[in-house]
Design a protein around this motif. Structure first.
Motif, PDB file in Angstrom:
ATOM      1  N   GLU A 257       0.833  -1.208   0.000  1.00  0.00           N
ATOM      2  CA  GLU A 257       0.000   0.000   0.000  1.00  0.00           C
ATOM      3  C   GLU A 257       0.863   1.250   0.000  1.00  0.00           C
ATOM      4  O   GLU A 257       0.596   2.193  -0.761  1.00  0.00           O
ATOM      5  N   GLU A 258       1.893   1.273   0.852  1.00  0.00           N
ATOM      6  CA  GLU A 258       2.779   2.442   0.901  1.00  0.00           C
ATOM      7  C   GLU A 258       3.520   2.630  -0.416  1.00  0.00           C
ATOM      8  O   GLU A 258       3.666   3.757  -0.900  1.00  0.00           O
ATOM      9  N   ARG A 259       3.994   1.543  -0.987  1.00  0.00           N
ATOM     10  CA  ARG A 259       4.708   1.638  -2.257  1.00  0.00           C
ATOM     11  C   ARG A 259       3.800   2.203  -3.344  1.00  0.00           C
ATOM     12  O   ARG A 259       4.189   3.112  -4.080  1.00  0.00           O
ATOM     13  N   ILE A 260       2.601   1.649  -3.442  1.00  0.00           N
ATOM     14  CA  ILE A 260       1.673   2.093  -4.483  1.00  0.00           C
ATOM     15  C   ILE A 260       1.309   3.563  -4.286  1.00  0.00           C
ATOM     16  O   ILE A 260       1.254   4.341  -5.250  1.00  0.00           O
ATOM     17  N   PRO A 299       4.710  -9.304 -15.288  1.00  0.00           N
ATOM     18  CA  PRO A 299       3.583  -9.017 -16.192  1.00  0.00           C
ATOM     19  C   PRO A 299       3.019  -7.606 -15.976  1.00  0.00           C
ATOM     20  O   PRO A 299       2.626  -6.936 -16.930  1.00  0.00           O
ATOM     21  N   TYR A 300       2.973  -7.176 -14.724  1.00  0.00           N
ATOM     22  CA  TYR A 300       2.479  -5.830 -14.436  1.00  0.00           C
ATOM     23  C   TYR A 300       3.427  -4.771 -14.994  1.00  0.00           C
ATOM     24  O   TYR A 300       2.988  -3.750 -15.525  1.00  0.00           O
ATOM     25  N   LEU A 317      -2.417   0.491 -11.003  1.00  0.00           N
ATOM     26  CA  LEU A 317      -1.716   0.499  -9.712  1.00  0.00           C
ATOM     27  C   LEU A 317      -2.654   0.046  -8.585  1.00  0.00           C
ATOM     28  O   LEU A 317      -2.240  -0.675  -7.676  1.00  0.00           O
ATOM     29  N   GLU A 318      -3.925   0.447  -8.655  1.00  0.00           N
ATOM     30  CA  GLU A 318      -4.903  -0.014  -7.668  1.00  0.00           C
ATOM     31  C   GLU A 318      -5.127  -1.526  -7.807  1.00  0.00           C
ATOM     32  O   GLU A 318      -5.261  -2.236  -6.809  1.00  0.00           O
ATOM     33  N   GLU A 319      -5.154  -1.998  -9.043  1.00  0.00           N
ATOM     34  CA  GLU A 319      -5.307  -3.439  -9.291  1.00  0.00           C
ATOM     35  C   GLU A 319      -4.119  -4.203  -8.706  1.00  0.00           C
ATOM     36  O   GLU A 319      -4.287  -5.275  -8.097  1.00  0.00           O
TER      37      GLU A 319
END
Length: 329
Positions: A257-260, A299-300, A317-319
């Motif tokens: 979560e912090e990274r995103i 893949p992302y 990014l939410e995905e």
């Protein structure tokens, strides 16, 4: 409190190193929000600045939220360095920094960056030219010397202080080492202990953890630490070091979560600064670093670097966040 001219920094400040193609305003902003006390622009060619080169001019962009911030220049011609310092004054940074440390061949071959380490007299003249042409505090970033047989940082520190620099950052390698081997902080400590040296001395090289920062702080007695490569994809390192020095506790590793959340900010800042298409292209080099050590990311990454639509990037990014939360990572 540490002072660089009229700039006041906290005790034992953490500096973000100037890094070519990395230390742009969006990257500086996420580092600032995570605890960096002082940062610098990417280095700017004095010759390019005088020629009004577009890339050089873009590197002059600074914003009030990142202060204090310095603009770093390099070059081997006194007149060009003096003129570029006057140009820099017009955008009102907090200080001007001179790069005498870049080991890259294309810079060194022009008699600039670490190439100046071979000629201390020239280094002094270039520095004096900049100091004389600006009312801003002038600082220098350099290396120990050209190679192991010509370590001259002790002479350099004294002579540059004499011509008016207000702080010195020292990378603990020679030019010959490039970025290989282990940084040697003993000569940096010797400069700091020199009774003739009154300006702040900052150490740079190999600091990649809060524990190492504390060891080097105590062992070498420097006034602060400059962090470069360890901050790439890890702007939390500033916050982690400060927390450890204050409490002795190690913060948990940044969660997905912090990274995103930081990546989303970085992407949005990049698009605000350079426009959506160019901002997203600039971000491509950062994704791998932010997700370093995270399994199943390839893949992302492929999709992230292909998309050139900010709204789609933010959705992806939410995905990614949801996927890793489901995996309990």
């Amino acid at each position: 409190m540490i002072k660089i001219g009229n700039i006041e920094l906290p005790d034992f400040p953490l500096l973000l190193a100037p890094m070519e193609d990395v230390s742009d305003p969006p990257f500086r902003r996420v580092c600032k929000e995570n605890g960096a006390d002082l940062m610098y622009s990417e280095f700017i060619s004095s010759e390019g600045l005088i020629r009004d080169a577009i890339k050089s001019k873009q590197k002059l962009d600074i914003f009030d939220y990142e202060r204090p911030v310095g603009i770093q220049i390099f070059g081997g011609d006194e007149e060009a360095m003096a003129s570029s310092a006057k140009i820099i004054e017009t955008v009102q940074p907090d200080l001007v920094d001179i790069n005498f440390g870049c080991p890259v061949k294309k810079v060194v071959s022009k008699g600039a960056g670490a190439g100046v380490l071979k000629d201390v007299d020239l280094m002094v003249r270039l520095t004096k030219a900049v100091v004389s042409s600006t009312h801003l505090p002038v600082t220098v970033k350099t290396r120990l010397g050209w190679d192991a047989d010509s370590i001259n940082i002790h002479e350099v520190a004294e002579r540059l202080q004499e011509v008016g620099i207000k702080a010195l950052s020292i990378h603990g390698r020679t030019r010959a080492q490039m970025y290989k081997g282990t940084a040697d902080w003993e000569p940096i400590a010797a400069v700091k202990k020199n009774p003739n040296i009154e300006i702040p001395i900052f150490g740079n090289g190999d600091i990649d953890s809060p524990q190492k920062a504390e060891i080097y702080k105590n062992k070498y007695g420097i006034d602060g630490i400059m962090i470069g490569r360890a901050a790439i994809g890890n702007p939390w390192i500033f916050k982690e070091i400060k927390h450890f020095l204050q409490t002795g506790e190690t913060l948990p590793e940044a969660s997905i979560e912090e990274r995103i959340d930081v990546i989303k900010k970085h992407v949005e800042f990049s698009c605000e600064w350079k426009g959506e298409r160019l901002g997203l292209l600039e971000m491509r080099k950062h994704y791998n670093n932010y997700f370093k050590g995270i399994p199943h990311f390839r893949p992302y990454k492929k999709t992230l670097v292909e998309l050139l639509d900010l709204s789609l990037i933010l959705e992806l990014l939410e995905e990614i966040k949801d996927f890793y939360k489901e995996e309990n990572f």
